[in-house]
Motif scaffolding. Structure first.
Motif, short mmCIF file in Angstrom:
data_model
loop_
_atom_site.label_atom_id
_atom_site.label_comp_id
_atom_site.label_asym_id
_atom_site.label_seq_id
_atom_site.Cartn_x
_atom_site.Cartn_y
_atom_site.Cartn_z
N ILE A 117 14.92 7.56 11.21
CA ILE A 117 13.76 8.49 11.67
C ILE A 117 12.55 8.38 10.75
CG2 ILE A 117 14.60 10.55 10.48
CD1 ILE A 117 13.17 10.55 14.13
N ARG A 118 12.80 7.79 9.64
CA ARG A 118 11.71 7.62 8.81
C ARG A 118 10.76 6.57 9.11
NH1 ARG A 118 11.40 8.20 2.84
NH2 ARG A 118 9.96 6.74 1.89
N ALA A 119 11.15 5.82 10.05
CA ALA A 119 10.06 4.72 10.54
C ALA A 119 8.94 5.49 11.35
CB ALA A 119 10.79 3.85 11.66
N ILE A 120 9.27 6.53 11.99
CA ILE A 120 8.26 7.41 12.63
C ILE A 120 7.50 8.03 11.60
CG2 ILE A 120 9.00 6.61 15.02
CD1 ILE A 120 10.12 9.55 14.95
N GLU A 121 7.74 8.64 10.54
CA GLU A 121 7.20 9.40 9.79
C GLU A 121 5.90 8.68 8.82
OE1 GLU A 121 10.41 10.72 7.21
OE2 GLU A 121 11.21 11.89 8.75
N VAL A 122 4.82 8.75 9.87
CA VAL A 122 3.83 7.81 9.15
C VAL A 122 3.23 8.56 7.87
CG1 VAL A 122 3.43 6.90 11.29
CG2 VAL A 122 2.37 8.90 10.77
N TRP A 123 3.49 9.87 7.78
CA TRP A 123 3.01 10.55 6.72
C TRP A 123 3.90 10.50 5.34
CZ3 TRP A 123 5.19 12.58 11.03
CH2 TRP A 123 6.50 13.31 10.63
N ASN A 124 4.88 9.80 5.62
CA ASN A 124 5.89 9.49 4.44
C ASN A 124 5.75 8.16 4.25
OD1 ASN A 124 7.95 9.54 2.42
ND2 ASN A 124 9.33 10.20 3.85
N GLY A 125 5.06 7.30 3.52
CA GLY A 125 4.78 6.02 3.34
C GLY A 125 3.48 5.70 3.56
N GLY A 126 3.14 5.82 4.90
CA GLY A 126 1.75 5.16 5.48
C GLY A 126 1.89 3.89 5.99
N MET A 127 1.02 3.07 5.86
CA MET A 127 0.41 1.83 6.43
C MET A 127 0.43 0.84 5.32
SD MET A 127 0.24 3.11 9.75
CE MET A 127 -0.91 2.22 10.54
N SER A 128 0.62 -0.40 5.77
CA SER A 128 0.24 -1.70 5.01
C SER A 128 -0.94 -2.40 5.70
CB SER A 128 1.66 -2.58 5.17
OG SER A 128 1.32 -3.82 4.80
N PHE A 129 -1.82 -2.99 4.59
CA PHE A 129 -2.89 -3.52 5.26
C PHE A 129 -2.48 -4.96 5.59
CE2 PHE A 129 -5.65 -7.10 4.53
CZ PHE A 129 -6.85 -6.78 5.20
N HIS A 130 -1.68 -5.47 4.96
CA HIS A 130 -1.09 -6.77 5.42
C HIS A 130 -0.37 -6.81 6.93
CE1 HIS A 130 -1.46 -7.18 1.06
NE2 HIS A 130 -2.01 -8.46 1.22
N GLY A 131 0.36 -5.79 6.82
CA GLY A 131 0.94 -5.67 8.33
C GLY A 131 -0.06 -5.23 9.31
N GLY A 132 -1.12 -4.56 9.14
CA GLY A 132 -2.27 -4.30 9.99
C GLY A 132 -3.09 -5.43 10.44
N PHE A 133 -3.19 -6.34 9.29
CA PHE A 133 -4.03 -7.82 9.46
C PHE A 133 -3.23 -8.40 10.41
CE2 PHE A 133 -4.16 -12.09 8.05
CZ PHE A 133 -5.90 -12.04 8.14
N ALA A 134 -1.71 -8.44 10.30
CA ALA A 134 -1.21 -9.40 11.33
C ALA A 134 -1.18 -8.82 12.57
CB ALA A 134 0.43 -9.45 10.76
#
Length: 277
Positions: A101-118
């Protein structure tokens, strides 16, 4: 300077509520607003570039303003999905496996630039093929405005008091609410200035002085400059606690992910110049 005097000289972190405003039970966070502002402002600047026919080979823009309007949804989805999946796989995979369930908890860890770039890159490839747009020109358009989103994202990281830097005694160091009592580098602001503001100015200058006529040149500059800026800031940024330092205590995951970007960026520059010849 005595320890007491040093403690008093620490800059006070501006405790800003991460929630910008609420509409009934719906809370609007600054982090989400940062993504929206970055994407919308980037879209507006991209539209102005496409309208300027003199910037492009044979005075012919690679796509229309209507194309950019449609592409807005594609790139937004690519950034958000790629950014979240990138964070999970690069930084937090073991925790997500233990608690999916942690996968959808965007407030718990956030985002990766490198992933967003891909994710954004995949969105561009699919969109360009569907609408028969020169892929490298679309890369160039997006690369020239991407630093706007990076700037707003890093400022939002600062507002949230996250992704702070390593302990330091520089005059502008500050103690973050979640970073313990020690003064630290405000590395989020370093990234906002280097990866955001400075890169945006440089890429606009490069693109508007003939860079867009050499397809792939602006893209190569963006990828290379980002990699160098990110590796530089990683020397001041505290690594994610679940990963720590790699390879003997100095290498970080941000550096590891940026090295391939540097290689790709240099290759894109070489390819652009070779194609132009």
């Amino acid at each position: 300077m005595s320890p007491a005097a040093e403690l008093l000289s620490i800059l006070t972190f501006p405790a800003i509520d991460p929630i910008a405003f609420s509409v009934g039970p719906l809370a609007i966070h600054w982090y989400g607003l940062a993504y929206v502002c970055g994407i919308m402002l980037g879209w507006a600047v991209a539209r102005s570039l496409v309208r300027n026919e003199k910037l492009w080979p044979a005075n012919t823009p690679p796509c229309t303003v209507a194309h950019l309007d449609d592409f807005l949804v594609w790139v937004a989805i690519g950034i958000v999905l790629g950014g979240r999946l990138g964070y999970i796989f690069f930084y937090d995979l073991s925790s997500v496996i233990a608690d999916p369930i942690r996968a959808i908890e965007v407030w718990n860890g956030g985002m990766s630039f490198h992933g967003g770039f891909a994710g954004a890159t995949l969105a561009m490839i699919l969109f360009a093929r569907r609408h028969t747009i020169p892929i490298w020109s679309l890369f160039d358009i997006v690369a020239s405005v991407a630093p706007i989103g990076i700037f707003f994202g890093r400022v939002a990281n600062f507002v949230n008091g996250e992704l702070w830097g390593r302990p330091s005694n520089v005059p502008w160091a500050m103690a973050f609410p979640t970073g313990g009592p020690f003064p630290r580098h405000p590395s989020q602001l370093y990234e906002a200035l280097l990866e955001g503001l400075l890169m945006f100015v440089l890429l606009q200058i490069i693109g508007r002085t003939g860079g867009f006529r050499m397809r792939g040149q602006v893209t190569g500059c963006f990828v290379s400059l980002y990699a160098v800026a990110r590796i530089t800031v990683e020397f001041f940024r505290e690594p994610d606690p679940q990963l720590g330092y790699l390879a003997g205590g100095w290498l970080t995951m941000g550096m590891v992910l940026s090295l391939p970007m540097l290689a790709v960026g240099l290759w894109a520059l070489w390819r652009a110049r070779r194609a132009a010849r």
